[in-house]
Write a protein that holds these residues in place. Structure first.
Motif, PDB file in Angstrom:
ATOM      1  N   TYR A 115       0.841  -1.206   0.000  1.00  0.00           N
ATOM      2  CA  TYR A 115       0.000   0.000   0.000  1.00  0.00           C
ATOM      3  C   TYR A 115       0.876   1.256   0.000  1.00  0.00           C
ATOM      4  CZ  TYR A 115      -2.984   3.529   2.326  1.00  0.00           C
ATOM      5  OH  TYR A 115      -3.645   4.673   2.691  1.00  0.00           O
ATOM      6  N   MET A 116       1.865   1.286   0.874  1.00  0.00           N
ATOM      7  CA  MET A 116       2.761   2.448   0.935  1.00  0.00           C
ATOM      8  C   MET A 116       3.528   2.625  -0.376  1.00  0.00           C
ATOM      9  SD  MET A 116       2.589   4.379   3.402  1.00  0.00           S
ATOM     10  CE  MET A 116       2.013   4.538   5.045  1.00  0.00           C
ATOM     11  N   SER A 117       3.962   1.539  -0.940  1.00  0.00           N
ATOM     12  CA  SER A 117       4.679   1.594  -2.213  1.00  0.00           C
ATOM     13  C   SER A 117       3.781   2.190  -3.302  1.00  0.00           C
ATOM     14  CB  SER A 117       5.124   0.188  -2.601  1.00  0.00           C
ATOM     15  OG  SER A 117       5.692   0.172  -3.875  1.00  0.00           O
ATOM     16  N   ASN A 118       2.519   1.773  -3.322  1.00  0.00           N
ATOM     17  CA  ASN A 118       1.570   2.311  -4.301  1.00  0.00           C
ATOM     18  C   ASN A 118       1.272   3.794  -4.052  1.00  0.00           C
ATOM     19  OD1 ASN A 118       1.313  -0.112  -5.692  1.00  0.00           O
ATOM     20  ND2 ASN A 118      -0.429  -0.786  -4.483  1.00  0.00           N
ATOM     21  N   LEU A 119       1.166   4.163  -2.789  1.00  0.00           N
ATOM     22  CA  LEU A 119       0.901   5.566  -2.456  1.00  0.00           C
ATOM     23  C   LEU A 119       2.047   6.471  -2.906  1.00  0.00           C
ATOM     24  CD1 LEU A 119      -0.705   5.670   1.107  1.00  0.00           C
ATOM     25  CD2 LEU A 119      -1.816   6.020  -1.105  1.00  0.00           C
ATOM     26  N   LYS A 120       3.269   5.989  -2.740  1.00  0.00           N
ATOM     27  CA  LYS A 120       4.441   6.793  -3.107  1.00  0.00           C
ATOM     28  C   LYS A 120       4.470   7.117  -4.593  1.00  0.00           C
ATOM     29  CE  LYS A 120       7.344   5.188   0.668  1.00  0.00           C
ATOM     30  NZ  LYS A 120       8.453   4.300   1.050  1.00  0.00           N
ATOM     31  N   LYS A 121       3.777   6.322  -5.397  1.00  0.00           N
ATOM     32  CA  LYS A 121       3.725   6.565  -6.836  1.00  0.00           C
ATOM     33  C   LYS A 121       2.776   7.708  -7.189  1.00  0.00           C
ATOM     34  CE  LYS A 121       4.598   1.704  -7.838  1.00  0.00           C
ATOM     35  NZ  LYS A 121       3.979   0.440  -8.268  1.00  0.00           N
ATOM     36  N   ILE A 122       1.837   8.027  -6.287  1.00  0.00           N
ATOM     37  CA  ILE A 122       0.830   9.037  -6.635  1.00  0.00           C
ATOM     38  C   ILE A 122       0.796  10.244  -5.698  1.00  0.00           C
ATOM     39  CG2 ILE A 122      -0.695   7.453  -7.854  1.00  0.00           C
ATOM     40  CD1 ILE A 122      -2.432   7.373  -5.300  1.00  0.00           C
ATOM     41  N   LEU A 123       1.334  10.096  -4.483  1.00  0.00           N
ATOM     42  CA  LEU A 123       1.309  11.201  -3.524  1.00  0.00           C
ATOM     43  C   LEU A 123       2.721  11.547  -3.078  1.00  0.00           C
ATOM     44  CD1 LEU A 123      -1.610  10.141  -1.110  1.00  0.00           C
ATOM     45  CD2 LEU A 123      -1.737  11.734  -3.037  1.00  0.00           C
ATOM     46  N   SER A 124       2.903  12.784  -2.723  1.00  0.00           N
ATOM     47  CA  SER A 124       4.197  13.204  -2.171  1.00  0.00           C
ATOM     48  C   SER A 124       4.357  12.615  -0.771  1.00  0.00           C
ATOM     49  CB  SER A 124       4.258  14.729  -2.095  1.00  0.00           C
ATOM     50  OG  SER A 124       3.328  15.208  -1.130  1.00  0.00           O
ATOM     51  N   ALA A 125       5.588  12.562  -0.298  1.00  0.00           N
ATOM     52  CA  ALA A 125       5.859  12.062   1.056  1.00  0.00           C
ATOM     53  C   ALA A 125       5.113  12.901   2.088  1.00  0.00           C
ATOM     54  CB  ALA A 125       7.359  12.086   1.337  1.00  0.00           C
ATOM     55  N   LYS A 126       5.039  14.185   1.837  1.00  0.00           N
ATOM     56  CA  LYS A 126       4.354  15.098   2.751  1.00  0.00           C
ATOM     57  C   LYS A 126       2.860  14.748   2.849  1.00  0.00           C
ATOM     58  CE  LYS A 126       4.006  20.050   3.638  1.00  0.00           C
ATOM     59  NZ  LYS A 126       4.408  21.383   3.170  1.00  0.00           N
ATOM     60  N   LYS A 127       2.233  14.449   1.717  1.00  0.00           N
ATOM     61  CA  LYS A 127       0.804  14.093   1.732  1.00  0.00           C
ATOM     62  C   LYS A 127       0.579  12.723   2.362  1.00  0.00           C
ATOM     63  CE  LYS A 127      -1.507  17.092  -1.413  1.00  0.00           C
ATOM     64  NZ  LYS A 127      -2.482  17.274  -2.457  1.00  0.00           N
TER      65      LYS A 127
END
Length: 152
Positions: A115-127
């Motif tokens: 999930y985190m890996s997928n999120l990193k593809k679409i959101l910035s670390a800050k978000k």
């Protein structure tokens, strides 16, 4: 005790308390909480339309799979761990059950990692950090509402 230590326990207890209710009631309550959570996160995260379009399918798939793992597997474990059973199971049965719980914990960890890996593809670390904080805030708010209702 720190809230970070209480929240996972609270979420486990909420999930466990749902087991005692019938599936229809469970689905209704879960849908209400989920809708409330989506509304809360939408407001907090301030996603662009492009981010939201990619984020929500990933988030919902993760949330559903996480719920399924916790609900289905933990329900099976907890049904075997009532006070009478825990005192009467053999050491071998206890070891088997413990291994199953550890396996579920591992599945949850791998799910979160993906999930985190997928999120990193679409959101910035800050978000992503803002998402984590917003989820924690939501859980605190839910806990407060639960306590307020129970206190009345």
């Amino acid at each position: 005790m720190k809230i970070k230590k209480i929240l996972p326990l609270f979420m486990f207890l909420i999930t466990f308390s749902f087991y005692a209710q019938n599936d229809k009631n469970l689905d209704e309550k879960r849908d209400k909480v989920k809708a409330y959570k989506v509304s809360f996160l939408t407001t907090e995260l301030e996603l662009t339309s492009t981010e939201a379009e990619k984020f929500w399918p990933i988030y919902n798939a993760f949330d559903d799979k996480q719920f399924e793992l916790r609900h289905e597997k933990m329900k099976a474990y907890m049904s075997r761990l009532n006070d009478d059973n825990i005192n009467s199971i053999s050491e071998k049965e206890a070891a088997t059950l413990l291994a199953q719980i550890e396996s579920t914990d591992k599945e949850l960890y791998l799910l979160r990692e993906k999930y985190m890996s997928n999120l990193k593809k679409i959101l910035s670390a800050k978000k992503i950090l803002k998402l984590k904080k917003s989820e924690d805030d939501f859980n605190r708010k839910l806990l407060k509402q639960y306590r307020d209702k129970a206190g009345k």
